[in-house]
Design a protein around this motif. Structure first.
Motif, short mmCIF file in Angstrom:
data_model
loop_
_atom_site.label_atom_id
_atom_site.label_comp_id
_atom_site.label_asym_id
_atom_site.label_seq_id
_atom_site.Cartn_x
_atom_site.Cartn_y
_atom_site.Cartn_z
N VAL A 82 -2.44 -3.89 -0.68
CA VAL A 82 -3.68 -3.61 -1.39
C VAL A 82 -3.80 -4.51 -2.61
O VAL A 82 -2.80 -4.80 -3.29
CB VAL A 82 -3.77 -2.12 -1.80
CG1 VAL A 82 -2.64 -1.73 -2.75
CG2 VAL A 82 -5.14 -1.78 -2.39
N VAL B 98 -7.73 -3.50 1.08
CA VAL B 98 -6.51 -3.20 1.83
C VAL B 98 -6.42 -4.19 2.98
O VAL B 98 -7.38 -4.39 3.73
CB VAL B 98 -6.52 -1.75 2.37
CG1 VAL B 98 -5.26 -1.46 3.16
CG2 VAL B 98 -6.66 -0.77 1.21
N ARG C 135 -13.31 1.10 -1.39
CA ARG C 135 -12.16 0.53 -0.69
C ARG C 135 -12.66 -0.18 0.57
O ARG C 135 -13.49 0.36 1.29
CB ARG C 135 -11.18 1.64 -0.33
CG ARG C 135 -9.98 1.18 0.51
CD ARG C 135 -9.07 2.36 0.82
NE ARG C 135 -8.31 2.77 -0.35
CZ ARG C 135 -7.64 3.92 -0.44
NH1 ARG C 135 -7.69 4.79 0.56
NH2 ARG C 135 -6.95 4.20 -1.52
N GLU D 277 -10.80 -1.64 -4.14
CA GLU D 277 -9.52 -1.93 -3.50
C GLU D 277 -9.76 -2.68 -2.19
O GLU D 277 -10.61 -2.27 -1.39
CB GLU D 277 -8.74 -0.65 -3.19
CG GLU D 277 -8.18 0.05 -4.40
CD GLU D 277 -7.32 1.24 -4.01
OE1 GLU D 277 -6.44 1.62 -4.80
OE2 GLU D 277 -7.54 1.80 -2.90
N PHE E 25 0.85 -1.20 0.00
CA PHE E 25 0.00 0.00 0.00
C PHE E 25 0.88 1.24 0.00
O PHE E 25 2.05 1.19 0.40
CB PHE E 25 -0.90 -0.02 1.24
CG PHE E 25 -1.99 1.02 1.26
CD1 PHE E 25 -3.00 1.01 0.31
CD2 PHE E 25 -2.02 2.00 2.23
CE1 PHE E 25 -4.01 1.96 0.33
CE2 PHE E 25 -3.02 2.95 2.27
CZ PHE E 25 -4.02 2.93 1.30
N ASN E 26 0.34 2.36 -0.45
CA ASN E 26 1.08 3.62 -0.50
C ASN E 26 1.70 3.93 0.86
O ASN E 26 1.00 4.27 1.82
CB ASN E 26 0.14 4.76 -0.92
CG ASN E 26 0.88 6.05 -1.20
OD1 ASN E 26 1.98 6.27 -0.70
ND2 ASN E 26 0.28 6.91 -2.00
N ASP F 115 1.37 5.19 5.59
CA ASP F 115 1.56 4.09 6.53
C ASP F 115 2.11 4.64 7.84
O ASP F 115 3.32 4.75 8.03
CB ASP F 115 2.50 3.05 5.92
CG ASP F 115 2.54 1.77 6.76
OD1 ASP F 115 1.93 1.76 7.83
OD2 ASP F 115 3.18 0.81 6.32
#
Length: 448
Positions: free
Chosen positions: A256, A247, A148, A245, A77-78, A82
């Motif tokens: 993801v 996650v 998401r 998405e 994931f981006n 995080d």
């Protein structure tokens, strides 16, 4: 949409719940027929090992339009979002009493931050890979999750909203969780969070086990949280083909995966492994009516046990409005050193033992064997007040996450959030020496 919820009939035991959106969608007499009604797919969600004792076994059967395996590979994931951390060795241990001022939430004018991007780890211990330990997070967000969904492969989330309601869509249905309510999303359950403006709250995550009601012992059949007051969603589904998405939090990291349909396509379900919510106003307080101050364990709503009898990986404890009636007793919480770690948060109002400095949306941490207790103002008032029945905590709701683990504080909590109150220790510095040896000697002479 009005929430559709039902009350659990057997919380913490083997009794089952079931629900369906289409007549006859639940198979009769078996869980996994050769062909399910409505051409649905059968899928079991297991929360415990297959071979645990029957009264501890947790699982649910989901009857869905597509099985959850239909997704593309997971990718990282981006990492710009995080803010979770399980590297407990990254910061040097700190045994001091710690307090955080109210955590900031992004405003409506700020860039959109949803529930996942708004997760920030404060402290914790253990390792999700070994299925042992806990973590405590704040969520600070201003936007809903759009196309998401999220699931936690590491453990259960106990979510405590403090600012703003959460509308939570799960595979089992929808539930709305307001401040002064809690909800539990158990390991592996997929969910999405809708908010209605800037939102803030606390999360207790457990790796060891699942939350359950504490045993009542001599209290008897009634008191504390009643099973009949816990609610779970009724079945709700959407047959929606769109880019989605998924996650996943796995071993403390976010990943993801893309899929071409909504994960909330469960038409019917049955089982005892479900998400649920609870209204803290329904807690039945047990308190002293004679003398001394009962241990805070009498305020336990939910507990997550370890393999050591009587020792919890985590207890969720509240300090609700109540009557105080003890005779010849120092009524506020006593000065204390503890083999447990105590993390406190405030949902609303002013906490009786720290009316100044401990703010709603903030927190404190008193680590293993670190002393703590009332400030000077509280102590002096409590030793002079006339002891008559009085109400405590009206308009207030404080809570505690108590754990047997020794907690480490993350870099974000100790450095980057800029909310750590460096002056917290000062609230005890003016406690003066009241010792009067002459008066005590005279008393002893009279008594003996």
């Amino acid at each position: 949409m009005k929430d559709e919820l039902k009350y659990l009939t057997g919380f913490g035991c083997e009794l089952f719940s079931e629900d369906t959106r289409c007549p006859g969608a639940l198979p009769v007499g078996q869980n996994n027929p050769q062909k399910c009604p409505y051409n649905l797919y059968a899928e079991q969600l297991s929360g415990t090992a297959f071979t645990v004792p029957r009264n501890q076994n947790k699982r649910s059967w989901l009857y869905r339009i597509k099985p959850s395996v239909v997704h593309k590979p997971f990718k990282v994931f981006n990492r710009a979002y995080d803010n979770e951390s399980y590297d407990w060795n990254k910061t040097y241990p700190n045994p001091n009493q710690l307090r955080w001022k109210t955590f900031d939430v992004p405003s409506r004018q700020d860039p959109e931050v949803d529930f996942i991007k708004g997760l920030h780890t404060l402290c914790g211990a253990g390792d999700p890979r070994m299925r042992q330990g806990v973590a405590i997070h704040m969520y600070l967000c201003n936007a809903s999750m759009k196309d998401r969904a999220f699931y936690n492969a590491d453990g259960d989330f106990l979510i405590v909203p403090q600012l703003g309601a959460l509308q939570i869509t799960t595979e089992f249905g929808k539930m709305r969780c307001e401040p002064n309510e809690i909800c539990v999303i158990q390991q592996g359950m997929r969910f999405s969070v809708t908010v209605f403006g800037p939102s803030r709250g606390y999360i207790l995550e457990v790796f060891d086990n699942h939350f359950q009601l504490p045993d009542l012992g001599p209290i008897g059949a009634n008191g504390l949280a009643s099973p009949r007051d816990f609610q779970t969603p009724v079945a709700w589904y959407e047959d929606l083909e769109t880019d989605y998405e998924i996650v996943c939090k796995y071993q403390g990291k976010l990943f993801v995966a893309d899929q071409d349909h909504s994960p909330f396509d469960v038409v019917a379900w049955h089982g005892n492994y479900v998400p649920y919510k609870y209204d803290l106003d329904k807690f039945m307080v047990i308190n002293s009516v004679s003398f001394d101050h009962c241990d805070p364990s009498i305020f336990t709503v939910l507990t997550c046990p370890t393999n050591k009898p009587g020792t919890a990986a985590a207890d969720f404890v509240i300090f609700p409005p109540r009557w105080s009636v003890q005779e010849h007793t120092f009524r506020p919480p006593y000065y204390h050193r503890n083999c447990m770690s105590e993390f406190m948060g405030l949902i609303k109002g002013r906490y009786e033992a720290k009316e100044n400095g401990f703010s709603a949306g903030g927190a404190s941490l008193h680590s293993v064997m670190t002393p703590h207790g009332p400030d000077k103002q509280c102590f002096e008032a409590a030793t002079k007040n006339e002891l008559k029945p009085e109400r405590i905590g009206d308009g207030m709701q404080a809570f505690m996450f108590e754990t047997s683990y020794s907690m480490a504080v993350t870099e974000w909590a100790s450095k980057f959030c800029n909310k750590l109150d460096d002056a917290y220790y000062e609230c005890w510095q003016d406690l003066r020496k009241n010792f009067e040896p002459i008066a005590v000697d005279s008393l002893n002479a009279r008594n003996y």
